[in-house]
Design a protein around this motif. Structure first.
Motif, short mmCIF file in Angstrom:
data_model
loop_
_atom_site.label_atom_id
_atom_site.label_comp_id
_atom_site.label_asym_id
_atom_site.label_seq_id
_atom_site.Cartn_x
_atom_site.Cartn_y
_atom_site.Cartn_z
N ASP A 339 0.85 -1.20 0.00
CA ASP A 339 0.00 0.00 0.00
C ASP A 339 0.88 1.25 0.00
O ASP A 339 1.81 1.38 0.80
N LYS A 340 0.59 2.19 -0.91
CA LYS A 340 1.38 3.42 -1.00
C LYS A 340 1.32 4.23 0.29
O LYS A 340 2.24 5.00 0.59
N CYS A 341 0.23 4.07 1.04
CA CYS A 341 0.05 4.82 2.30
C CYS A 341 0.25 3.94 3.53
O CYS A 341 -0.29 4.24 4.60
N TYR A 342 0.99 2.86 3.37
CA TYR A 342 1.17 1.90 4.47
C TYR A 342 1.68 2.58 5.74
O TYR A 342 1.12 2.39 6.83
N LYS A 343 2.71 3.40 5.62
CA LYS A 343 3.31 4.03 6.80
C LYS A 343 2.33 4.99 7.48
O LYS A 343 2.22 5.02 8.72
N GLU A 344 1.60 5.77 6.68
CA GLU A 344 0.64 6.72 7.24
C GLU A 344 -0.50 5.99 7.95
O GLU A 344 -0.94 6.39 9.03
N LYS A 345 -0.97 4.91 7.35
CA LYS A 345 -2.06 4.14 7.95
C LYS A 345 -1.60 3.45 9.23
O LYS A 345 -2.33 3.42 10.23
N LEU A 346 -0.41 2.88 9.19
CA LEU A 346 0.12 2.22 10.37
C LEU A 346 0.31 3.21 11.52
O LEU A 346 0.03 2.91 12.68
#
Length: 503
Positions: A339-346
């Protein structure tokens, strides 16, 4: 099925064992520092899987009886009566559900109050020790109630007839039905498909870690009070098995946790909703029947609204498939690392005590709003980054924020995400159930063969009931997706019709 006590066990020496959302991340817990001279006893996860160094242990403890034995029942009843238990309308007998239980001797009315076990016959954190010095040492170290009671049970058992609890301990099962007694290989073989496997491993590891902490911080310093031949890993496995299956919380005694002899011979039924509590007027532990019983009928109580997996975890039995209205299965959902937003979501999840891999309970009647919120977050595109925080907050059971959030634009993707996770889980259950018929038990002795057959049957019963719930969820998800897609198709046809009118 197991013979076990029973009530609402919301307290544990580890808060994480009963959390609604089970994270895959392993954490440590420790009790607050309450004494200046000694560090508090930690109830923590052991970092080593090797428990052989903890102690040289025997296969079973030298006290108690077989789980279906009535050999000590008469002595227990006589001792309780002599010690202040009023005349009872029930007696301990062998039963079909639970192997032994309390059976009605006389007609019992609906709404009748039973038991009346006096506080003097209740084992709690402030109970008197046969070895007062040992109890005083544990108090100096501010040992929490669970490990304190576990140690107390072992200490009293070691005094045999000299302990006032000898008749009670003699009637306890020598090896409680509990996942604490399953080996790691058995858990991996029989419960690979179920999330209960992870919870069992965590519980076993925490019991081991708690014992090791007590051994290093206290027992090794006071070997004359806590000799290793008595206080070892095997005896702690036994005592914690007793606590997990028999310890009750008494709301009217300020939530006190206790062992209640005689009452803990009652077996569980999902058809009753009555539970134990302390009655201030009669000054005894009682329960009120919610149905009548005739002579010869087994009298039941509720252990609480627990899933089949939770009942197996603590009590060692699985109700018949479809008979437990509180049954549920934990469904694991995970963020995709691609996911391109993996870090933000995590980051948003961690802010609210969640992780990249999270479990949520599914029931036949539905699933929690938190699960849908997590799915929304998992499938949301970068253009919805401003909503990540709202979704993560709604996915947590630790917040009071509005959880009934909807995002129509991504509802189909969220439902498909849940369905994919559901079908992946179903495939694991199906693989185990199909293989269970031809599974090589790899044993030579008849005793071990019987044990393996018993464990396998428990696992088959659990996996069948959990897969049943997943099948139901799969059906509901597919129907909802079909409705959404057919609605979109109808809308597209109407739109095209209007567009053709204006050509």
């Amino acid at each position: 099925m197991a013979e076990a006590c029973r009530i609402i066990l919301n307290t544990t020496f580890l808060p994480s064992l009963h959390s609604l959302h089970k994270t895959h991340k392993k954490v440590s817990y420790s009790q607050p520092f309450l004494h200046k001279r000694h560090p508090a006893i930690q109830c923590s996860i052991s970092t080593s899987s090797d428990t052989k160094a903890a102690a040289k242990v025997s296969e079973t403890v030298p006290w108690g009886c077989d789980i279906d034995s009535l050999e000590n029942a008469e002595a227990l009843q006589k001792w309780l009566s002599d010690s202040g238990l009023p005349p009872q309308k029930m007696a301990i007998q062998k039963v079909e559900v639970g192997e032994r239980g309390l059976v009605a001797l006389k007609n019992i009315r609906k709404g009748e109050m039973l038991l009346f076990v006096p506080p003097s016959l209740v084992i709690a954190a402030d109970s008197e020790w046969s070895c007062p010095e040992a109890g005083e040492v544990l108090k100096q170290y501010s040992v929490p109630d669970w490990p304190l009671l576990a140690t107390y049970l072992i200490s009293e058992a070691s005094f045999e007839k000299s302990s006032r609890w000898s008749n009670y301990i003699s009637a306890l099962p020598r090896q409680p039905y509990s996942l604490l007694y399953w080996t790691r290989a058995e858990l991996d073989t029989y419960l690979e498909a179920s999330q209960i496997r992870e919870r069992a491993i965590e519980r076993i590891t925490n019991v081991t870690g708690t014992y090791n902490d007590l051994r290093l911080r206290i027992f090794s310093k006071y070997p004359h009070l806590f000799p290793e031949e008595v206080f070892n890993m095997e005896t702690f496995k036994w005592s914690f098995g007793i606590l997990f299956s028999r310890l009750v919380r008494l709301p009217s005694m300020d939530g006190r946790v206790a062992l209640v002899p005689w009452a803990d011979m009652l077996n569980h039924s999902s058809e009753v909703e009555t539970f134990l509590d302390y009655d201030k007027s009669s000054k005894g532990v009682v329960f009120t029947t919610d149905r009548p019983y005739q002579p010869g009928e087994q009298v039941f109580i509720s252990y609480g609204r627990k899933s089949n997996g939770e009942l197996l975890l603590s009590y060692g039995f699985v109700p018949r498939e479809g008979t437990n209205p509180s049954d549920s299965v934990e469904l694991s959902l995970s963020l995709k690392k691609s996911d391109k937003c993996y870090k933000e979501k995590l980051q948003a999840l961690k802010k609210h005590g969640l992780s990249a891999s999270q479990c949520f309970p599914l029931q036949v009647t539905g699933w929690p709003l938190e699960l849908m919120a997590y799915a929304y977050l998992a499938v949301s595109p970068p253009s919805m980054s401003r909503q990540f925080e709202e979704m993560a907050a709604a996915a947590s059971n630790k917040t009071t924020t509005n959880k009934n959030i909807t995002y129509p634009d991504i509802e189909e993707q969220a439902l498909q995400f849940i369905l994919d996770s559901c079908e992946l889980s179903i495939s694991k259950y199906t693989k185990f159930l199909q293989a269970s018929g031809s599974m090589d038990l790899d044993v030579t002795s008849p005793k071990q063969l019987n044990r393996r057959l018993f464990l396998k049957q428990l696992a088959v019963d659990l996996c069948s009931s959990e897969r049943r719930i997943l099948f139901r969820a799969q059906y509901v998800l597919r129907r909802r997706l079909r409705d959404i897609r057919s609605g979109e198709l109808r809308g597209l046809k109407i739109f095209n019709g209007f567009r053709n009118l204006f050509r």
